[in-house]
Write a protein that holds these residues in place. Structure first.
Motif, PDB file in Angstrom:
ATOM      1  N   LEU A  37       0.796  -1.225   0.000  1.00  0.00           N
ATOM      2  CA  LEU A  37       0.000   0.000   0.000  1.00  0.00           C
ATOM      3  C   LEU A  37       0.835   1.285   0.000  1.00  0.00           C
ATOM      4  N   PRO A  38       1.942   1.384   0.754  1.00  0.00           N
ATOM      5  CA  PRO A  38       2.740   2.616   0.665  1.00  0.00           C
ATOM      6  C   PRO A  38       3.232   2.927  -0.747  1.00  0.00           C
ATOM      7  N   ALA A  39       3.561   1.889  -1.515  1.00  0.00           N
ATOM      8  CA  ALA A  39       3.985   2.099  -2.899  1.00  0.00           C
ATOM      9  C   ALA A  39       2.824   2.609  -3.741  1.00  0.00           C
ATOM     10  N   VAL A  40       1.619   2.099  -3.462  1.00  0.00           N
ATOM     11  CA  VAL A  40       0.431   2.564  -4.175  1.00  0.00           C
ATOM     12  C   VAL A  40       0.183   4.046  -3.874  1.00  0.00           C
ATOM     13  N   VAL A  41       0.326   4.416  -2.613  1.00  0.00           N
ATOM     14  CA  VAL A  41       0.144   5.816  -2.220  1.00  0.00           C
ATOM     15  C   VAL A  41       1.122   6.713  -2.983  1.00  0.00           C
ATOM     16  N   SER A  42       2.371   6.299  -3.071  1.00  0.00           N
ATOM     17  CA  SER A  42       3.382   7.095  -3.780  1.00  0.00           C
ATOM     18  C   SER A  42       3.035   7.248  -5.256  1.00  0.00           C
ATOM     19  N   LYS A  43       2.576   6.172  -5.873  1.00  0.00           N
ATOM     20  CA  LYS A  43       2.219   6.232  -7.291  1.00  0.00           C
ATOM     21  C   LYS A  43       1.024   7.148  -7.526  1.00  0.00           C
ATOM     22  N   LEU A  44       0.043   7.113  -6.627  1.00  0.00           N
ATOM     23  CA  LEU A  44      -1.136   7.967  -6.765  1.00  0.00           C
ATOM     24  C   LEU A  44      -0.765   9.443  -6.643  1.00  0.00           C
ATOM     25  N   LEU A  45       0.102   9.773  -5.720  1.00  0.00           N
ATOM     26  CA  LEU A  45       0.551  11.155  -5.570  1.00  0.00           C
ATOM     27  C   LEU A  45       1.321  11.608  -6.803  1.00  0.00           C
TER      28      LEU A  45
END
Length: 275
Positions: free
Chosen positions: A141-149
């Protein structure tokens, strides 16, 4: 030739008035047909339709061409934001009249003024996208958050949940502007195990802010600065900048953070005294 005159004319006006930023209202949608070398085609023309992809629009119900390919190219290239007009001290107003008759007045209106960056809140439309996830490794999930930003989301956060059958899970919440909705939605569906995303429009008020680079003993640090209506300043050093300087100098992050905060505050205080 018309397109050349319109584009060059626009450039001359922007240079003459020293325009720094352009806001545009959502582009009006329309229907009907037009003649071209290939015969009769539907409106908007293919070039216009391609240019306004990802740009906020509004329905009008009008038959006839309200946005030309040249107009669309100028608006989508130069406009920094599409939405409501910001608070301005208006200095000039211009009108460009069209020759066709429509159910509504056929003209383009332009306001020129000084934006009140540090006096008022800015209202804007925002989309809230949410989905619940309980069947994928949480370390992803942290990687997903970074990609979304990185894809244009304004904010992304995770909320712990207890799902049905007592399983622990997370609610992924994304705030984004309407023009990047499809990109964000696709990314959520691609990068997570969810099969659907909830979406709702909301309005929010935000303080105008800017990012400035402050020189510290540890190196340059970016600081986010916002101003309240009464002139009070809020500032916050950016964590990533503090982390890089702390790592480079082998110092605690908190030490770098406080140094950047103090130096930024002193710089603003001196600037206000001199102005």
């Amino acid at each position: 030739m018309d397109a050349l005159i319109e584009i060059v004319g626009t450039a001359i006006v922007l240079a003459e008035f020293k325009i720094q930023k352009i806001y545009c209202s959502p582009l009006p949608l329309f229907s009907g047909t037009t003649h071209c070398q290939h015969g009769i085609i539907p409106l908007p023309a293919p070039a216009t339709a391609e240019l306004i992809k990802g740009v906020p629009t509004r329905a009008t119900g009008i038959t006839g061409e309200l946005v030309t390919p040249t107009g669309a190219s100028i608006a989508t290239t130069l406009a920094a934001e599409f939405g409501p007009m910001p608070a301005l001290n208006i200095t000039h107003i211009g009108y460009g009249l069209g020759s066709q008759d429509f159910p509504q007045p056929n003209f383009l209106r332009v306001f020129i003024g000084q934006e009140e960056n540090n006096k008022t809140l800015k209202g804007e439309d925002i989309l809230v996208l949410e989905t619940n996830i309980d069947d994928m490794p949480p370390e992803i999930l942290p990687a997903v958050v970074s990609k979304l930003l990185a894809a244009g989301a304004q904010d992304v956060f995770l909320t712990p949940l207890i799902m049905k059958k007592g399983r622990p899970g997370y609610q992924l919440t994304v705030l984004c502007y309407p023009q990047v909705k499809e990109k964000i939605m696709t990314l959520i569906l691609k990068e997570t195990s969810t099969l659907g995303v909830r979406m709702r429009p909301e309005k929010r008020q935000v303080l105008p802010r800017e990012i400035k680079t402050i020189l510290t003993p540890y190196g340059p640090v970016e600081v986010k600065i916002a101003c309240l209506a009464n002139g009070e300043v809020k500032l916050k050093p950016e964590f990533d900048s503090c982390y890089e300087c702390a790592l480079k100098n082998n110092r605690p992050i908190r030490e770098v953070y406080l140094a950047a905060q103090n130096i930024a505050q002193e710089t603003l205080t001196k600037k206000n005294k001199n102005s």
